[in-house]
Design an enzyme around this catalytic site. Structure first.
Site, mmCIF file in Angstrom:
data_model
loop_
_atom_site.group_PDB
_atom_site.id
_atom_site.type_symbol
_atom_site.label_atom_id
_atom_site.label_comp_id
_atom_site.label_asym_id
_atom_site.label_seq_id
_atom_site.Cartn_x
_atom_site.Cartn_y
_atom_site.Cartn_z
ATOM 1 N N TYR A 9 25.025 -41.822 -61.024
ATOM 2 C CA TYR A 9 23.978 -42.707 -60.408
ATOM 3 C C TYR A 9 24.061 -42.545 -58.850
ATOM 4 O O TYR A 9 24.728 -43.439 -58.276
ATOM 5 C CB TYR A 9 23.813 -44.097 -60.550
ATOM 6 C CG TYR A 9 23.073 -44.921 -60.248
ATOM 7 C CD1 TYR A 9 21.554 -44.650 -60.369
ATOM 8 C CD2 TYR A 9 22.922 -46.278 -59.350
ATOM 9 C CE1 TYR A 9 20.532 -45.626 -60.180
ATOM 10 C CE2 TYR A 9 22.081 -47.174 -59.012
ATOM 11 C CZ TYR A 9 20.852 -46.715 -59.420
ATOM 12 O OH TYR A 9 19.931 -47.509 -58.969
ATOM 13 N N ARG A 36 18.089 -41.943 -53.556
ATOM 14 C CA ARG A 36 17.929 -42.571 -55.084
ATOM 15 C C ARG A 36 16.893 -43.784 -54.682
ATOM 16 O O ARG A 36 16.537 -44.377 -53.922
ATOM 17 C CB ARG A 36 19.386 -43.189 -55.302
ATOM 18 C CG ARG A 36 19.675 -43.998 -56.445
ATOM 19 C CD ARG A 36 20.985 -44.215 -56.692
ATOM 20 N NE ARG A 36 21.463 -45.298 -55.868
ATOM 21 C CZ ARG A 36 22.868 -45.690 -55.582
ATOM 22 N NH1 ARG A 36 23.737 -44.995 -55.954
ATOM 23 N NH2 ARG A 36 23.077 -46.591 -54.717
ATOM 24 N N ASP A 37 16.470 -44.304 -56.036
ATOM 25 C CA ASP A 37 15.709 -45.410 -56.245
ATOM 26 C C ASP A 37 14.526 -45.517 -55.271
ATOM 27 O O ASP A 37 13.925 -46.417 -54.633
ATOM 28 C CB ASP A 37 16.522 -46.720 -55.883
ATOM 29 C CG ASP A 37 16.009 -47.971 -56.402
ATOM 30 O OD1 ASP A 37 15.299 -48.048 -57.414
ATOM 31 O OD2 ASP A 37 16.339 -49.152 -55.891
ATOM 32 N N SER A 94 18.219 -50.442 -54.522
ATOM 33 C CA SER A 94 19.630 -49.667 -54.856
ATOM 34 C C SER A 94 19.583 -48.282 -54.037
ATOM 35 O O SER A 94 20.094 -47.352 -54.540
ATOM 36 C CB SER A 94 19.657 -49.368 -56.447
ATOM 37 O OG SER A 94 20.120 -50.577 -56.840
ATOM 38 N N ASP A 136 16.317 -44.773 -63.855
ATOM 39 C CA ASP A 136 15.158 -44.712 -63.178
ATOM 40 C C ASP A 136 14.544 -43.388 -62.524
ATOM 41 O O ASP A 136 13.334 -43.171 -62.200
ATOM 42 C CB ASP A 136 14.975 -45.749 -61.902
ATOM 43 C CG ASP A 136 15.269 -47.169 -62.531
ATOM 44 O OD1 ASP A 136 15.361 -47.371 -63.800
ATOM 45 O OD2 ASP A 136 15.442 -47.995 -61.624
ATOM 46 N N ASP A 186 21.235 -57.107 -59.527
ATOM 47 C CA ASP A 186 20.272 -56.176 -59.068
ATOM 48 C C ASP A 186 19.574 -56.017 -58.079
ATOM 49 O O ASP A 186 19.148 -54.791 -57.715
ATOM 50 C CB ASP A 186 19.010 -56.806 -60.197
ATOM 51 C CG ASP A 186 19.305 -56.671 -61.581
ATOM 52 O OD1 ASP A 186 20.190 -56.006 -62.233
ATOM 53 O OD2 ASP A 186 18.859 -57.820 -62.277
HETATM 54 C C1 BGC Z 1 23.460 -50.973 -58.341
HETATM 55 C C2 BGC Z 1 24.602 -50.400 -58.476
HETATM 56 C C3 BGC Z 1 25.646 -51.189 -59.486
HETATM 57 C C4 BGC Z 1 24.745 -51.239 -60.650
HETATM 58 C C5 BGC Z 1 25.569 -51.957 -61.659
HETATM 59 C C6 BGC Z 1 22.725 -51.099 -59.605
HETATM 60 O O1 BGC Z 1 21.553 -51.642 -59.606
HETATM 61 O O2 BGC Z 1 22.618 -50.372 -57.557
HETATM 62 O O3 BGC Z 1 25.222 -50.561 -56.907
HETATM 63 O O4 BGC Z 1 26.612 -50.248 -59.491
HETATM 64 O O5 BGC Z 1 23.663 -51.670 -60.621
HETATM 65 O O6 BGC Z 1 25.566 -53.269 -61.418
#
Ligand code: BGC
Length: 441
Positions: free
Chosen positions: A164, A169-170, A176, A218, A396
């Site tokens: 990830y 990203r996102d 995120s 995503d 989140d």
């Molecule tokens: C966050 C990450 C995190 C992951 C697990 C994602 O939504 O952006 O930083 O490691 O969730 O908690």
């Protein structure tokens, strides 16, 4: 019992600050933060990412989360990407079985530390003991920034990771947003200099460890439905190139991959199902149709039931009102397109249903409880395992509207507040997950 294989997440953390001010679990630093930068005695201000430092109980910082260590060999970000110099060697043989069969799932020490610290904060002894039991339930480890795994001793272990760290990203949300940007050489950083090649090199050192990876939550789903968002349209080619590179390199070292496929309320709608199947099949074929690309992961970090007793009213209009319906509808279309996919389904926070006002609400949904425990006894030959991908208790997204990563979903009335930055510990939320767990802990 033999002692479990020991892994350490290598990561950097800032020196702890010692003067007391912010409360335990409160924010104490990060980009844009103007409040107290020191913690009450008994907790330590610990940098979790650029956006968030948090007062963590204890005088010593816990093992740091997977965040950026300084690069050991200077990647000077040349503007022209160069191909990797060494291709992974040896040809691993894929198992015809479910990847989990015969392996013990490795427990993330980072999550265990988070849970132990959280349980210690709960005064009710029964609740605290229940909370502590969560440390024994395997979750995935999110490699959401540059971080590597290391091993000292080994046995037949299966490590579950989330890949990830795509550039930009996102792309359809804000909570995120990541560390690499397309404009700043993100693709080469992701593929060669800072992420995939390094991850692959680490994995290759430990051939007796089986690795299962969820690929880029995503990202491909955004390419199915969110190309009207400028940032997603700009990212399309880069996402496809990076995911292709990740899949090929991970397959070459025997990692079993599941591409993230959103959830029933996203790609499960009739209009999205076929375009989604076409994209996933194309990505699979472009990556060489490796048997290590097992299939798709659904409901990652979401709240849907695998099999709902009755459809949640918010799902109205979608015949695929839960993950099982979605999977049963998607699998045959994938097969037709030449992708014989099997699935894994996140149920970590799906214990309670009918909580949301809209199906699209994804941020710290109020009243959620831990769900079905990870198991390969799934009741469906299409589903390899029920898993916990999102580590329950990690946030989140922040509800602080002045944060650069504030996403309005995290300020909705069905989102628990106040909430810290994505990925950081959210104690009150964890306590609700424990008390509402279904089945109970
Ligand atoms: C966050 C990450 C995190 C992951 C697990 C994602 O939504 O952006 O930083 O490691 O969730 O908690």
């Amino acid at each position: 019992m033999r002692s479990a294989a020991f892994f350490a997440l290598l990561a950097a953390t800032l020196p702890a600050l010692t003067n007391a001010q912010a409360q335990t679990w409160a924010q104490c630093g990060g980009i844009g933060w103007t409040g107290a930068t020191t913690c009450v005695s008994g907790s330590t201000c610990t940098e979790l990412n650029d956006y968030y430092s948090q007062c963590i109980p204890g005088s010593n910082a816990p093992p740091p989360p997977p965040t950026s260590p300084p690069p050991t060999s200077a990647p000077t970000s040349p503007t022209t990407p160069t191909p990797p110099t060494t291709a992974p060697t040896g040809t691993p043989t894929p198992s015809a079985n479910n990847p989990w069969t015969g392996y013990q799932v490795y427990l993330s020490p980072y999550y265990a530390t988070e849970v132990q610290a959280a349980a210690a904060q709960i005064s009710d002894a029964t609740q605290s003991a229940k909370a502590l039991s969560v440390a024994k339930i395997p979750t995935f480890t999110w490699f959401d920034s540059v971080a590597f795994i290391q091993k000292s001793t080994g046995q037949k272990q299966l490590v579950q990771i989330v890949v990830y760290d795509l550039p930009d990203r996102d792309c359809a949300a804000l909570a995120s947003n990541g560390e690499f940007s397309i404009a700043n050489n993100g693709q080469a950083n992701y593929n060669y200099y800072n992420y995939i090649d390094q991850l692959v090199a680490q994995i290759q050192k430990f051939p007796d460890v089986r690795v299962v990876a969820v690929i880029e939550p995503d990202s491909l789903a955004n390419l199915v439905t969110n190309l009207n968002v400028q940032k997603c349209a700009n990212a399309q080619t880069t996402y496809l190139n990076c995911v292709n590179y990740a899949l090929k390199q991970l397959s070459a070292v025997g990692v079993y991959s599941y591409m993230d496929a959103g959830h029933a309320g996203w790609l499960g709608w009739p209009a999205n199902l076929t375009p989604a199947a076409q994209l996933f099949s194309q990505v699979y074929k472009n990556a060489g149709s490796s048997p290590f690309i097992k299939g798709l992961a659904t409901n990652v970090a979401n709240y849907n039931a695998l099999s709902a007793a009755t459809p949640d009213p918010i799902t109205q209009g979608d015949a695929n009102y839960d993950e099982l319906h979605y999977i049963n509808a998607l699998a045959p279309v994938l097969k037709q397109q030449g992708f014989p996919a099997t699935f894994i389904v996140d149920q970590g926070r799906s214990g309670q249903q009918n909580l949301r006002q809209q199906w699209g609400d994804w941020c710290n949904v109020k009243g959620a409880g831990f769900g079905t425990r990870p198991t390969t006894n799934t009741g469906s030959s299409l589903i390899d395992s029920i898993v916990w991908v999102k580590p329950g208790g990690e946030c989140d997204g922040t509800s602080n509207s002045s944060s650069p990563r504030f996403d309005s979903h995290c300020g909705l009335s069905d989102a628990a507040q106040p909430a810290p930055e994505a990925g950081t510990w959210f104690q009150a939320y964890f306590e609700t997950l424990v008390s509402k767990a279904n089945p109970p802990l």
